[in-house]
Enzyme design. Structure first.
Site, PDB file in Angstrom:
ATOM      1  N   TYR A 131     -42.196 -30.023 -57.042  1.00  0.00           N
ATOM      2  CA  TYR A 131     -42.654 -30.887 -58.033  1.00  0.00           C
ATOM      3  C   TYR A 131     -42.381 -32.098 -57.825  1.00  0.00           C
ATOM      4  CZ  TYR A 131     -43.450 -26.714 -61.049  1.00  0.00           C
ATOM      5  OH  TYR A 131     -43.859 -25.525 -61.762  1.00  0.00           O
ATOM      6  N   ASP A 182     -41.467 -22.669 -47.518  1.00  0.00           N
ATOM      7  CA  ASP A 182     -41.213 -23.222 -48.593  1.00  0.00           C
ATOM      8  C   ASP A 182     -41.293 -24.716 -49.094  1.00  0.00           C
ATOM      9  OD1 ASP A 182     -40.097 -23.650 -51.163  1.00  0.00           O
ATOM     10  OD2 ASP A 182     -37.785 -23.014 -50.718  1.00  0.00           O
ATOM     11  N   ASP A 202     -44.833 -22.920 -54.851  1.00  0.00           N
ATOM     12  CA  ASP A 202     -44.358 -23.666 -53.614  1.00  0.00           C
ATOM     13  C   ASP A 202     -43.809 -22.671 -52.614  1.00  0.00           C
ATOM     14  OD1 ASP A 202     -42.176 -22.638 -55.016  1.00  0.00           O
ATOM     15  OD2 ASP A 202     -40.791 -24.108 -54.539  1.00  0.00           O
ATOM     16  N   GLU A 203     -43.935 -21.514 -52.509  1.00  0.00           N
ATOM     17  CA  GLU A 203     -43.493 -20.703 -51.736  1.00  0.00           C
ATOM     18  C   GLU A 203     -44.651 -19.246 -51.033  1.00  0.00           C
ATOM     19  OE1 GLU A 203     -39.326 -18.945 -51.767  1.00  0.00           O
ATOM     20  OE2 GLU A 203     -39.182 -19.477 -53.736  1.00  0.00           O
ATOM     21  N   ARG A 260     -29.956 -34.956 -56.001  1.00  0.00           N
ATOM     22  CA  ARG A 260     -29.327 -33.588 -55.716  1.00  0.00           C
ATOM     23  C   ARG A 260     -27.935 -34.186 -55.145  1.00  0.00           C
ATOM     24  NH1 ARG A 260     -33.206 -29.042 -53.454  1.00  0.00           N
ATOM     25  NH2 ARG A 260     -34.985 -29.588 -55.115  1.00  0.00           N
TER      26      ARG A 260
END
Length: 582
Positions: free
Chosen positions: A25, A20, A112-113, A57
Protein backbone atom coordinates in the site's frame (compact mmCIF):
# COMPACT_ATOMS: atom_id res chain seq x y z
CA UNK A 1 16.98 -48.67 -10.38
CA UNK A 2 15.41 -49.92 -7.15
CA UNK A 3 12.54 -48.26 -5.28
CA UNK A 4 14.79 -46.40 -2.85
CA UNK A 5 16.73 -44.83 -5.72
CA UNK A 6 13.50 -43.71 -7.37
CA UNK A 7 12.24 -42.15 -4.13
CA UNK A 8 15.54 -40.33 -3.78
CA UNK A 9 15.34 -38.80 -7.25
CA UNK A 10 11.74 -37.60 -6.87
CA UNK A 11 12.04 -36.34 -3.30
CA UNK A 12 12.16 -32.58 -4.06
CA UNK A 13 10.85 -32.22 -7.61
CA UNK A 14 9.11 -28.86 -7.31
CA UNK A 15 10.44 -25.30 -7.54
CA UNK A 16 8.20 -22.77 -5.77
CA UNK A 17 8.58 -18.99 -5.57
CA UNK A 18 6.82 -16.88 -2.96
CA UNK A 19 6.65 -13.27 -4.17
CA UNK A 20 5.78 -10.47 -1.73
CA UNK A 21 5.58 -6.78 -2.71
CA UNK A 22 7.40 -4.66 -0.11
CA UNK A 23 5.00 -2.45 1.93
CA UNK A 24 2.53 -2.69 -0.95
CA UNK A 25 0.00 0.00 0.00
CA UNK A 26 2.76 2.43 0.96
CA UNK A 27 4.70 1.85 -2.27
CA UNK A 28 1.58 2.50 -4.34
CA UNK A 29 0.94 5.72 -2.43
CA UNK A 30 4.55 6.86 -2.88
CA UNK A 31 4.13 6.40 -6.63
CA UNK A 32 0.92 8.43 -6.53
CA UNK A 33 2.53 11.12 -4.36
CA UNK A 34 6.16 11.58 -5.45
CA UNK A 35 6.54 14.45 -2.97
CA UNK A 36 6.43 11.86 -0.15
CA UNK A 37 9.52 10.05 -1.41
CA UNK A 38 12.09 9.76 1.38
CA UNK A 39 9.59 10.64 4.12
CA UNK A 40 7.94 8.40 6.73
CA UNK A 41 4.55 7.40 5.33
CA UNK A 42 1.61 5.53 6.77
CA UNK A 43 -1.59 4.33 5.11
CA UNK A 44 -4.62 5.04 7.26
CA UNK A 45 -7.91 3.16 7.33
CA UNK A 46 -10.38 4.58 9.86
CA UNK A 47 -8.26 5.21 12.97
CA UNK A 48 -5.59 2.60 12.23
CA UNK A 49 -2.30 2.73 10.36
CA UNK A 50 -2.68 -0.49 8.39
CA UNK A 51 0.82 -0.34 6.88
CA UNK A 52 3.78 2.01 6.53
CA UNK A 53 6.96 2.38 4.53
CA UNK A 54 10.29 1.23 5.88
CA UNK A 55 11.35 4.73 6.91
CA UNK A 56 8.32 4.93 9.22
CA UNK A 57 9.02 1.46 10.60
CA UNK A 58 12.39 2.69 11.86
CA UNK A 59 10.41 4.90 14.28
CA UNK A 60 8.59 1.83 15.62
CA UNK A 61 5.43 2.14 13.51
CA UNK A 62 3.75 -1.25 13.32
CA UNK A 63 0.86 -2.69 11.36
CA UNK A 64 -2.61 -1.91 12.72
CA UNK A 65 -1.27 0.63 15.20
CA UNK A 66 -3.64 3.44 16.18
CA UNK A 67 -3.06 6.77 14.45
CA UNK A 68 -2.56 8.50 17.80
CA UNK A 69 0.17 6.09 18.85
CA UNK A 70 1.85 6.27 15.44
CA UNK A 71 1.96 10.10 15.54
CA UNK A 72 3.35 9.98 19.06
CA UNK A 73 6.23 7.78 17.89
CA UNK A 74 6.75 9.74 14.65
CA UNK A 75 5.35 13.30 14.73
CA UNK A 76 6.45 13.85 11.12
CA UNK A 77 4.53 10.83 9.83
CA UNK A 78 2.65 11.56 6.59
CA UNK A 79 -0.73 9.82 6.55
CA UNK A 80 -2.63 8.90 3.37
CA UNK A 81 -6.20 7.64 3.47
CA UNK A 82 -6.38 4.08 2.19
CA UNK A 83 -10.06 3.09 2.42
CA UNK A 84 -10.46 3.29 -1.36
CA UNK A 85 -8.77 0.14 -2.65
CA UNK A 86 -9.30 0.83 -6.35
CA UNK A 87 -5.73 1.79 -7.15
CA UNK A 88 -4.31 -1.07 -5.05
CA UNK A 89 -6.44 -3.58 -6.94
CA UNK A 90 -5.46 -2.09 -10.28
CA UNK A 91 -1.74 -2.41 -9.50
CA UNK A 92 -2.26 -5.90 -8.04
CA UNK A 93 -3.93 -6.95 -11.28
CA UNK A 94 -0.93 -5.69 -13.25
CA UNK A 95 1.39 -7.76 -11.05
CA UNK A 96 -0.75 -10.84 -11.60
CA UNK A 97 -0.69 -10.28 -15.36
CA UNK A 98 3.12 -10.15 -15.32
CA UNK A 99 3.35 -13.38 -13.31
CA UNK A 100 0.92 -15.12 -15.65
CA UNK A 101 3.28 -14.36 -18.52
CA UNK A 102 5.68 -16.82 -16.89
CA UNK A 103 3.17 -19.53 -15.94
CA UNK A 104 -0.52 -20.01 -15.17
CA UNK A 105 0.33 -21.69 -11.83
CA UNK A 106 -0.07 -18.53 -9.75
CA UNK A 107 -1.85 -18.68 -6.39
CA UNK A 108 -2.72 -15.31 -4.90
CA UNK A 109 -2.61 -14.91 -1.13
CA UNK A 110 -3.81 -11.32 -1.33
CA UNK A 111 -3.16 -8.23 -3.37
CA UNK A 112 0.56 -8.25 -2.59
CA UNK A 113 1.52 -11.93 -2.25
CA UNK A 114 1.59 -14.89 -4.63
CA UNK A 115 2.92 -18.41 -4.83
CA UNK A 116 4.27 -19.33 -8.27
CA UNK A 117 5.13 -22.90 -9.30
CA UNK A 118 7.94 -22.64 -11.86
CA UNK A 119 8.81 -26.35 -11.94
CA UNK A 120 7.97 -26.69 -15.65
CA UNK A 121 10.05 -23.63 -16.53
CA UNK A 122 12.99 -25.00 -14.55
CA UNK A 123 12.76 -28.41 -16.22
CA UNK A 124 12.58 -26.79 -19.64
CA UNK A 125 15.62 -24.64 -18.85
CA UNK A 126 17.54 -27.71 -17.68
CA UNK A 127 16.71 -29.59 -20.87
CA UNK A 128 17.86 -26.65 -22.98
CA UNK A 129 21.13 -26.39 -21.03
CA UNK A 130 21.81 -30.09 -21.52
CA UNK A 131 21.26 -29.77 -25.26
CA UNK A 132 23.63 -26.79 -25.43
CA UNK A 133 26.21 -28.69 -23.39
CA UNK A 134 25.95 -31.72 -25.67
CA UNK A 135 26.54 -29.43 -28.65
CA UNK A 136 29.66 -28.00 -27.05
CA UNK A 137 28.08 -24.55 -26.59
CA UNK A 138 28.79 -24.24 -22.84
CA UNK A 139 32.25 -24.27 -21.28
CA UNK A 140 32.98 -25.23 -17.68
CA UNK A 141 33.21 -21.70 -16.38
CA UNK A 142 29.82 -20.72 -17.81
CA UNK A 143 28.27 -23.93 -16.49
CA UNK A 144 29.61 -23.29 -13.01
CA UNK A 145 28.33 -19.71 -13.04
CA UNK A 146 24.89 -20.75 -14.29
CA UNK A 147 24.47 -23.14 -11.36
CA UNK A 148 25.02 -20.43 -8.73
CA UNK A 149 21.77 -19.18 -7.14
CA UNK A 150 20.88 -15.50 -7.22
CA UNK A 151 20.30 -13.84 -3.85
CA UNK A 152 20.85 -14.93 -0.27
CA UNK A 153 21.10 -18.57 0.81
CA UNK A 154 19.72 -19.65 4.17
CA UNK A 155 21.69 -22.23 6.12
CA UNK A 156 24.32 -24.64 4.82
CA UNK A 157 24.54 -24.99 1.06
CA UNK A 158 27.43 -27.46 0.86
CA UNK A 159 25.32 -30.56 1.52
CA UNK A 160 24.24 -31.49 -2.00
CA UNK A 161 20.97 -33.42 -2.35
CA UNK A 162 21.18 -36.46 -4.68
CA UNK A 163 17.85 -35.59 -6.30
CA UNK A 164 19.31 -32.53 -8.04
CA UNK A 165 17.09 -30.00 -6.28
CA UNK A 166 20.00 -27.59 -5.66
CA UNK A 167 20.44 -27.05 -9.37
CA UNK A 168 16.68 -26.69 -9.90
CA UNK A 169 16.30 -24.14 -7.10
CA UNK A 170 19.28 -22.20 -8.42
CA UNK A 171 17.50 -22.02 -11.76
CA UNK A 172 14.28 -20.97 -10.01
CA UNK A 173 16.17 -18.14 -8.27
CA UNK A 174 17.02 -16.71 -11.69
CA UNK A 175 13.35 -16.83 -12.69
CA UNK A 176 12.42 -15.09 -9.41
CA UNK A 177 14.97 -12.37 -10.13
CA UNK A 178 13.53 -11.91 -13.60
CA UNK A 179 10.01 -11.63 -12.19
CA UNK A 180 11.12 -9.00 -9.69
CA UNK A 181 12.99 -7.08 -12.37
CA UNK A 182 9.95 -7.11 -14.66
CA UNK A 183 7.66 -5.83 -11.89
CA UNK A 184 10.10 -3.05 -11.03
CA UNK A 185 10.70 -2.08 -14.64
CA UNK A 186 7.01 -1.94 -15.54
CA UNK A 187 5.41 -0.85 -12.25
CA UNK A 188 8.31 0.66 -10.23
CA UNK A 189 7.55 -1.64 -7.29
CA UNK A 190 10.14 -3.62 -5.36
CA UNK A 191 9.45 -7.19 -4.25
CA UNK A 192 11.02 -9.75 -1.96
CA UNK A 193 11.01 -13.44 -2.82
CA UNK A 194 11.59 -16.83 -1.27
CA UNK A 195 12.61 -19.85 -3.33
CA UNK A 196 12.24 -23.42 -2.08
CA UNK A 197 10.92 -26.83 -3.02
CA UNK A 198 7.58 -26.28 -1.23
CA UNK A 199 5.21 -23.45 -0.33
CA UNK A 200 5.91 -23.42 3.40
CA UNK A 201 9.66 -22.93 3.04
CA UNK A 202 9.28 -20.46 0.17
CA UNK A 203 7.01 -18.23 2.26
CA UNK A 204 9.21 -18.33 5.33
CA UNK A 205 12.45 -17.73 3.44
CA UNK A 206 10.98 -14.76 1.56
CA UNK A 207 10.58 -12.81 4.82
CA UNK A 208 14.19 -13.33 5.95
CA UNK A 209 15.77 -10.52 3.94
CA UNK A 210 13.60 -7.51 3.23
CA UNK A 211 13.11 -5.25 1.38
CA UNK A 212 13.94 -5.90 -2.28
CA UNK A 213 15.91 -9.12 -1.82
CA UNK A 214 15.39 -12.82 -2.36
CA UNK A 215 16.43 -15.90 -0.42
CA UNK A 216 16.91 -19.53 -1.42
CA UNK A 217 16.50 -22.33 1.13
CA UNK A 218 17.64 -25.81 0.18
CA UNK A 219 15.90 -28.92 1.62
CA UNK A 220 18.82 -29.71 3.91
CA UNK A 221 18.18 -26.44 5.80
CA UNK A 222 14.41 -26.91 6.16
CA UNK A 223 14.36 -28.04 9.79
CA UNK A 224 16.81 -25.30 10.78
CA UNK A 225 14.66 -22.63 9.16
CA UNK A 226 11.54 -23.78 11.01
CA UNK A 227 13.41 -23.93 14.30
CA UNK A 228 14.65 -20.37 13.81
CA UNK A 229 11.19 -18.79 13.62
CA UNK A 230 10.48 -19.43 17.32
CA UNK A 231 6.79 -19.35 18.19
CA UNK A 232 4.47 -21.96 16.69
CA UNK A 233 2.09 -19.12 15.82
CA UNK A 234 4.56 -18.03 13.12
CA UNK A 235 4.03 -21.22 11.12
CA UNK A 236 1.91 -20.07 8.15
CA UNK A 237 -1.64 -21.30 8.57
CA UNK A 238 -1.53 -21.67 12.35
CA UNK A 239 -4.30 -19.42 13.62
CA UNK A 240 -5.05 -18.12 17.06
CA UNK A 241 -7.12 -21.11 18.18
CA UNK A 242 -4.53 -23.64 17.04
CA UNK A 243 -1.76 -21.67 18.78
CA UNK A 244 -3.82 -21.52 21.99
CA UNK A 245 -4.47 -25.27 21.81
CA UNK A 246 -0.74 -25.95 21.48
CA UNK A 247 0.12 -23.51 24.26
CA UNK A 248 -2.35 -25.23 26.58
CA UNK A 249 -0.34 -28.42 26.01
CA UNK A 250 2.99 -26.69 26.77
CA UNK A 251 3.98 -26.44 23.11
CA UNK A 252 5.04 -22.83 22.59
CA UNK A 253 7.89 -23.00 20.06
CA UNK A 254 8.67 -24.92 16.91
CA UNK A 255 11.45 -26.65 18.86
CA UNK A 256 8.81 -27.93 21.30
CA UNK A 257 6.81 -29.20 18.34
CA UNK A 258 9.84 -30.93 16.85
CA UNK A 259 10.72 -32.66 20.13
CA UNK A 260 7.32 -34.05 21.12
CA UNK A 261 6.66 -37.61 19.81
CA UNK A 262 3.92 -37.82 17.19
CA UNK A 263 1.94 -40.33 19.28
CA UNK A 264 1.81 -37.93 22.22
CA UNK A 265 0.83 -35.01 20.03
CA UNK A 266 -1.99 -37.02 18.43
CA UNK A 267 -3.45 -37.71 21.87
CA UNK A 268 -3.38 -34.01 22.72
CA UNK A 269 -4.72 -32.36 19.53
CA UNK A 270 -5.98 -35.11 17.24
CA UNK A 271 -4.42 -37.27 14.53
CA UNK A 272 -4.83 -35.14 11.40
CA UNK A 273 -3.74 -31.84 12.92
CA UNK A 274 -0.86 -33.48 14.77
CA UNK A 275 0.57 -35.05 11.61
CA UNK A 276 0.18 -31.83 9.66
CA UNK A 277 1.96 -29.78 12.30
CA UNK A 278 4.74 -32.32 12.77
CA UNK A 279 5.39 -32.23 9.04
CA UNK A 280 5.41 -28.45 9.00
CA UNK A 281 7.78 -28.30 11.97
CA UNK A 282 10.31 -30.22 9.85
CA UNK A 283 9.67 -28.09 6.76
CA UNK A 284 7.51 -30.72 5.01
CA UNK A 285 4.59 -29.39 2.97
CA UNK A 286 2.95 -31.30 0.11
CA UNK A 287 0.27 -28.74 -0.74
CA UNK A 288 0.23 -27.68 -4.37
CA UNK A 289 0.05 -24.22 -5.89
CA UNK A 290 -3.60 -23.83 -6.84
CA UNK A 291 -4.36 -21.00 -9.27
CA UNK A 292 -6.63 -18.56 -7.46
CA UNK A 293 -8.44 -17.50 -10.58
CA UNK A 294 -7.49 -17.64 -14.20
CA UNK A 295 -7.26 -14.37 -16.16
CA UNK A 296 -9.48 -13.64 -19.13
CA UNK A 297 -6.43 -12.79 -21.22
CA UNK A 298 -2.97 -14.35 -21.54
CA UNK A 299 -0.50 -12.32 -23.54
CA UNK A 300 3.19 -11.82 -24.28
CA UNK A 301 5.04 -8.79 -25.61
CA UNK A 302 8.44 -8.21 -27.18
CA UNK A 303 9.95 -4.73 -26.98
CA UNK A 304 12.90 -3.62 -29.13
CA UNK A 305 14.58 -0.53 -30.57
CA UNK A 306 13.24 -0.90 -34.10
CA UNK A 307 11.88 -3.54 -36.46
CA UNK A 308 11.29 -2.53 -40.07
CA UNK A 309 11.16 -5.84 -41.99
CA UNK A 310 8.13 -8.08 -42.44
CA UNK A 311 10.34 -11.17 -42.18
CA UNK A 312 11.60 -10.08 -38.75
CA UNK A 313 8.05 -9.36 -37.61
CA UNK A 314 7.05 -12.89 -38.65
CA UNK A 315 10.03 -14.40 -36.83
CA UNK A 316 9.31 -12.53 -33.60
CA UNK A 317 5.58 -13.28 -33.71
CA UNK A 318 6.36 -16.96 -34.29
CA UNK A 319 8.52 -17.07 -31.16
CA UNK A 320 5.84 -15.28 -29.12
CA UNK A 321 3.13 -17.66 -30.37
CA UNK A 322 5.14 -20.76 -29.49
CA UNK A 323 5.46 -19.58 -25.90
CA UNK A 324 1.86 -18.34 -25.80
CA UNK A 325 0.46 -21.72 -26.88
CA UNK A 326 2.55 -23.40 -24.19
CA UNK A 327 0.93 -21.13 -21.59
CA UNK A 328 -2.53 -21.80 -23.05
CA UNK A 329 -1.93 -25.56 -22.96
CA UNK A 330 -0.86 -25.30 -19.34
CA UNK A 331 -3.97 -23.22 -18.57
CA UNK A 332 -6.28 -25.88 -20.06
CA UNK A 333 -9.05 -23.57 -21.29
CA UNK A 334 -10.03 -22.77 -24.89
CA UNK A 335 -9.11 -19.28 -26.16
CA UNK A 336 -11.87 -17.60 -28.13
CA UNK A 337 -9.92 -14.82 -29.82
CA UNK A 338 -6.41 -13.65 -30.70
CA UNK A 339 -5.32 -10.04 -30.23
CA UNK A 340 -2.28 -8.46 -31.86
CA UNK A 341 -0.63 -5.32 -30.46
CA UNK A 342 1.94 -3.11 -32.19
CA UNK A 343 3.65 0.11 -31.20
CA UNK A 344 4.74 2.26 -34.12
CA UNK A 345 7.63 4.69 -34.01
CA UNK A 346 7.55 7.79 -36.21
CA UNK A 347 9.70 10.83 -35.51
CA UNK A 348 7.40 13.01 -37.63
CA UNK A 349 4.22 12.32 -35.66
CA UNK A 350 3.32 13.65 -32.24
CA UNK A 351 1.32 10.56 -31.30
CA UNK A 352 4.17 8.20 -32.16
CA UNK A 353 4.47 5.41 -29.61
CA UNK A 354 0.75 4.79 -29.22
CA UNK A 355 -0.30 1.15 -29.16
CA UNK A 356 -2.67 -0.17 -31.78
CA UNK A 357 -4.48 -3.49 -31.62
CA UNK A 358 -6.43 -5.78 -33.92
CA UNK A 359 -8.42 -8.83 -32.87
CA UNK A 360 -9.93 -11.86 -34.57
CA UNK A 361 -11.89 -14.93 -33.58
CA UNK A 362 -9.92 -18.17 -33.43
CA UNK A 363 -11.35 -20.81 -35.80
CA UNK A 364 -11.83 -24.25 -34.30
CA UNK A 365 -9.41 -25.70 -36.82
CA UNK A 366 -6.54 -23.83 -35.15
CA UNK A 367 -7.30 -25.17 -31.68
CA UNK A 368 -6.33 -28.53 -30.17
CA UNK A 369 -9.19 -31.03 -30.23
CA UNK A 370 -8.37 -32.38 -26.77
CA UNK A 371 -6.95 -30.98 -23.57
CA UNK A 372 -3.17 -30.96 -23.80
CA UNK A 373 -3.26 -31.32 -27.59
CA UNK A 374 -1.04 -29.37 -29.98
CA UNK A 375 -1.86 -26.03 -31.55
CA UNK A 376 -1.37 -25.54 -35.29
CA UNK A 377 1.47 -23.00 -35.10
CA UNK A 378 1.67 -22.43 -38.85
CA UNK A 379 -2.00 -21.45 -39.08
CA UNK A 380 -1.72 -19.42 -35.86
CA UNK A 381 1.14 -17.45 -37.36
CA UNK A 382 -0.80 -16.94 -40.60
CA UNK A 383 -3.69 -15.45 -38.62
CA UNK A 384 -1.33 -13.24 -36.62
CA UNK A 385 0.28 -11.92 -39.79
CA UNK A 386 -3.17 -11.15 -41.26
CA UNK A 387 -3.87 -9.04 -38.17
CA UNK A 388 -0.47 -7.41 -38.57
CA UNK A 389 -1.22 -6.41 -42.17
CA UNK A 390 -4.50 -4.90 -41.00
CA UNK A 391 -2.73 -2.55 -38.62
CA UNK A 392 0.50 -1.87 -40.56
CA UNK A 393 0.69 -0.77 -44.20
CA UNK A 394 3.81 -2.64 -45.32
CA UNK A 395 3.80 -0.90 -48.72
CA UNK A 396 5.25 2.09 -46.86
CA UNK A 397 8.30 2.21 -44.56
CA UNK A 398 7.42 1.29 -40.99
CA UNK A 399 9.28 1.16 -37.69
CA UNK A 400 7.96 -0.84 -34.73
CA UNK A 401 9.20 -0.77 -31.14
CA UNK A 402 6.85 -3.42 -29.73
CA UNK A 403 4.96 -6.53 -30.81
CA UNK A 404 2.48 -8.35 -28.65
CA UNK A 405 0.09 -11.25 -29.07
CA UNK A 406 -2.57 -12.48 -26.66
CA UNK A 407 -5.36 -15.03 -26.33
CA UNK A 408 -8.51 -13.47 -24.91
CA UNK A 409 -11.89 -14.46 -23.49
CA UNK A 410 -11.33 -18.09 -22.59
CA UNK A 411 -13.96 -20.83 -22.37
CA UNK A 412 -13.87 -23.97 -20.27
CA UNK A 413 -13.88 -27.27 -22.13
CA UNK A 414 -17.40 -28.74 -22.07
CA UNK A 415 -18.62 -32.33 -22.01
CA UNK A 416 -20.76 -31.99 -25.11
CA UNK A 417 -24.25 -30.72 -25.77
CA UNK A 418 -25.90 -34.06 -25.15
CA UNK A 419 -23.99 -34.96 -21.99
CA UNK A 420 -25.70 -35.51 -18.67
CA UNK A 421 -23.61 -32.64 -17.27
CA UNK A 422 -25.14 -30.27 -19.81
CA UNK A 423 -28.60 -31.58 -18.96
CA UNK A 424 -28.10 -31.05 -15.23
CA UNK A 425 -26.67 -27.55 -15.76
CA UNK A 426 -29.41 -26.26 -18.06
CA UNK A 427 -32.61 -28.17 -17.36
CA UNK A 428 -32.91 -28.89 -13.65
CA UNK A 429 -34.74 -26.16 -11.71
CA UNK A 430 -32.80 -24.56 -8.86
CA UNK A 431 -35.51 -25.18 -6.30
CA UNK A 432 -35.80 -28.88 -7.09
CA UNK A 433 -32.06 -29.57 -6.67
CA UNK A 434 -30.69 -26.99 -4.24
CA UNK A 435 -33.83 -25.57 -2.59
CA UNK A 436 -32.70 -22.00 -3.24
CA UNK A 437 -35.74 -19.80 -3.50
CA UNK A 438 -34.45 -16.25 -3.90
CA UNK A 439 -31.87 -14.14 -5.67
CA UNK A 440 -30.46 -13.15 -2.30
CA UNK A 441 -29.82 -16.76 -1.45
CA UNK A 442 -27.71 -17.20 -4.56
CA UNK A 443 -25.64 -14.13 -3.75
CA UNK A 444 -25.07 -15.29 -0.19
CA UNK A 445 -23.73 -18.64 -1.34
CA UNK A 446 -21.48 -17.12 -3.98
CA UNK A 447 -20.06 -14.21 -2.04
CA UNK A 448 -20.06 -15.33 1.57
CA UNK A 449 -16.31 -15.63 2.02
CA UNK A 450 -14.75 -12.94 4.19
CA UNK A 451 -11.64 -10.93 3.52
CA UNK A 452 -8.71 -11.16 5.89
CA UNK A 453 -5.33 -9.75 6.74
CA UNK A 454 -2.27 -11.95 6.50
CA UNK A 455 -0.54 -11.49 9.81
CA UNK A 456 2.58 -13.24 8.55
CA UNK A 457 3.27 -10.47 6.02
CA UNK A 458 4.24 -6.85 6.47
CA UNK A 459 1.18 -5.37 4.83
CA UNK A 460 -2.55 -5.28 5.33
CA UNK A 461 -3.96 -7.18 2.36
CA UNK A 462 -7.19 -8.75 1.27
CA UNK A 463 -7.49 -12.48 0.64
CA UNK A 464 -9.95 -13.43 -2.09
CA UNK A 465 -11.61 -16.69 -1.19
CA UNK A 466 -13.38 -17.38 -4.43
CA UNK A 467 -13.56 -16.40 -8.05
CA UNK A 468 -16.92 -16.37 -9.76
CA UNK A 469 -16.15 -16.79 -13.44
CA UNK A 470 -18.64 -18.21 -15.85
CA UNK A 471 -17.64 -21.72 -16.87
CA UNK A 472 -19.00 -21.57 -20.40
CA UNK A 473 -18.68 -18.11 -21.94
CA UNK A 474 -19.91 -17.73 -25.50
CA UNK A 475 -18.67 -14.91 -27.73
CA UNK A 476 -20.14 -14.04 -31.11
CA UNK A 477 -18.04 -12.72 -33.96
CA UNK A 478 -19.93 -9.42 -33.83
CA UNK A 479 -18.58 -8.47 -30.43
CA UNK A 480 -15.11 -9.97 -30.63
CA UNK A 481 -13.58 -6.58 -31.38
CA UNK A 482 -14.63 -5.31 -27.96
CA UNK A 483 -12.90 -8.05 -25.98
CA UNK A 484 -10.20 -6.55 -23.76
CA UNK A 485 -7.73 -7.80 -21.19
CA UNK A 486 -9.61 -8.12 -17.91
CA UNK A 487 -8.98 -9.33 -14.39
CA UNK A 488 -10.96 -11.54 -12.08
CA UNK A 489 -10.56 -8.96 -9.29
CA UNK A 490 -12.47 -5.87 -10.40
CA UNK A 491 -15.17 -5.04 -7.86
CA UNK A 492 -15.04 -2.67 -4.91
CA UNK A 493 -14.08 -5.17 -2.22
CA UNK A 494 -11.39 -7.18 -4.00
CA UNK A 495 -13.62 -10.20 -4.18
CA UNK A 496 -14.88 -11.69 -7.43
CA UNK A 497 -17.61 -10.04 -9.45
CA UNK A 498 -21.14 -10.64 -8.19
CA UNK A 499 -22.99 -13.40 -9.99
CA UNK A 500 -26.10 -11.88 -11.52
CA UNK A 501 -28.60 -14.15 -13.30
CA UNK A 502 -29.26 -13.10 -16.90
CA UNK A 503 -32.21 -14.07 -19.08
CA UNK A 504 -30.04 -16.65 -20.85
CA UNK A 505 -28.91 -18.45 -17.67
CA UNK A 506 -30.83 -20.37 -15.07
CA UNK A 507 -30.22 -19.74 -11.40
CA UNK A 508 -28.53 -23.12 -11.23
CA UNK A 509 -25.98 -22.13 -13.90
CA UNK A 510 -25.17 -18.88 -12.12
CA UNK A 511 -24.83 -20.53 -8.73
CA UNK A 512 -22.69 -23.34 -10.14
CA UNK A 513 -20.38 -20.94 -11.97
CA UNK A 514 -19.68 -19.25 -8.63
CA UNK A 515 -19.12 -22.53 -6.77
CA UNK A 516 -16.98 -24.33 -9.31
CA UNK A 517 -14.35 -21.60 -9.58
CA UNK A 518 -13.88 -21.17 -5.83
CA UNK A 519 -10.33 -22.16 -4.89
CA UNK A 520 -9.63 -23.67 -1.51
CA UNK A 521 -6.56 -22.66 0.43
CA UNK A 522 -4.71 -25.82 1.34
CA UNK A 523 -2.76 -24.29 4.20
CA UNK A 524 -5.97 -22.99 5.78
CA UNK A 525 -6.58 -26.56 6.96
CA UNK A 526 -4.46 -25.82 10.01
CA UNK A 527 -7.06 -23.44 11.41
CA UNK A 528 -9.48 -24.84 13.96
CA UNK A 529 -13.12 -23.87 13.84
CA UNK A 530 -13.04 -20.79 11.56
CA UNK A 531 -15.48 -18.10 12.60
CA UNK A 532 -18.42 -17.15 10.44
CA UNK A 533 -18.27 -13.92 8.43
CA UNK A 534 -20.56 -12.17 10.92
CA UNK A 535 -19.00 -13.44 14.16
CA UNK A 536 -17.17 -10.94 16.46
CA UNK A 537 -13.52 -10.48 15.60
CA UNK A 538 -10.64 -10.40 18.10
CA UNK A 539 -8.30 -7.40 17.78
CA UNK A 540 -4.74 -8.23 16.64
CA UNK A 541 -2.05 -8.19 19.36
CA UNK A 542 -0.97 -4.67 20.26
CA UNK A 543 -4.11 -3.04 18.82
CA UNK A 544 -6.33 -0.73 20.86
CA UNK A 545 -9.43 -2.86 21.46
CA UNK A 546 -11.77 0.15 21.64
CA UNK A 547 -10.51 1.53 18.34
CA UNK A 548 -10.74 -1.89 16.74
CA UNK A 549 -14.34 -2.45 17.86
CA UNK A 550 -15.33 0.95 16.40
CA UNK A 551 -14.46 -0.26 12.92
CA UNK A 552 -17.15 -1.64 10.60
CA UNK A 553 -17.35 -5.43 10.56
CA UNK A 554 -15.77 -5.69 7.09
CA UNK A 555 -12.70 -3.74 8.16
CA UNK A 556 -12.48 -5.79 11.37
CA UNK A 557 -12.31 -8.92 9.23
CA UNK A 558 -9.74 -7.26 6.97
CA UNK A 559 -7.28 -6.49 9.77
CA UNK A 560 -7.85 -9.35 12.19
CA UNK A 561 -7.46 -12.64 10.33
CA UNK A 562 -4.15 -14.19 9.36
CA UNK A 563 -5.11 -16.76 6.73
CA UNK A 564 -8.28 -17.39 4.73
CA UNK A 565 -10.37 -20.17 6.20
CA UNK A 566 -11.76 -23.00 4.18
CA UNK A 567 -15.46 -23.08 3.45
CA UNK A 568 -17.59 -25.63 5.23
CA UNK A 569 -17.73 -28.81 3.14
CA UNK A 570 -20.97 -29.30 1.29
CA UNK A 571 -22.73 -32.68 1.14
CA UNK A 572 -22.05 -34.80 -1.92
CA UNK A 573 -24.76 -35.28 -4.48
CA UNK A 574 -24.94 -36.54 -8.03
CA UNK A 575 -25.08 -33.01 -9.47
CA UNK A 576 -21.86 -32.03 -7.66
CA UNK A 577 -20.15 -35.19 -8.92
CA UNK A 578 -20.93 -34.59 -12.58
CA UNK A 579 -20.13 -30.89 -12.50
CA UNK A 580 -16.89 -31.30 -10.55
CA UNK A 581 -15.67 -34.00 -12.93
CA UNK A 582 -16.67 -32.24 -16.09
Amino acid sequence: MDTSDFDLITRHPRSIIHLDVDCFYAQVEMLRHPELEGKPLGVQQKNLVVTSNYIAREFGIKKCMSVQEALRLCPGLALVRGEDLTEYRRVSTKISEILHQFTSLVERLGMDESFVDVSCLVDKSASSSRRDSDCGMMNDSLSSESNSPIGKIFGPAEEECPCGCHERLSSASKIAAEMRNRIYKELRLTCSAGIAHNKLLAKLSGSLHKPNQQTVVFPCAASLLLSSIGSVSKIPGVGQKTAELLMSNNIATVDDLQRIPLENLELKIGTDLARKLKDNAEGIDETIVKPSGKPQSIGLEDGFKSVSLVAEVESRLGALLRRLTELATEDGRIPVAMKLTVRKHDFNKANSGKRETRQSALPQSLLPATKGGAYDHAKMLTLAMKLFHRVVDVSKPFHLSLLGVAFTKFEERSSGKSSITSFLRKQVAVQSVLDISSEEGISDVSLGSPMSVNQDSNDAVEHPQSTANSANTSLSSSNLASVAKTSQFTDDDDIPNEVEPSPKKTKLEVWLSGRRESPSNEMAGLRLGPSSPMSPMSPPPGTDAAVFKSLPIDLQREVSRSWPATNKPKPNNILKYFIANK
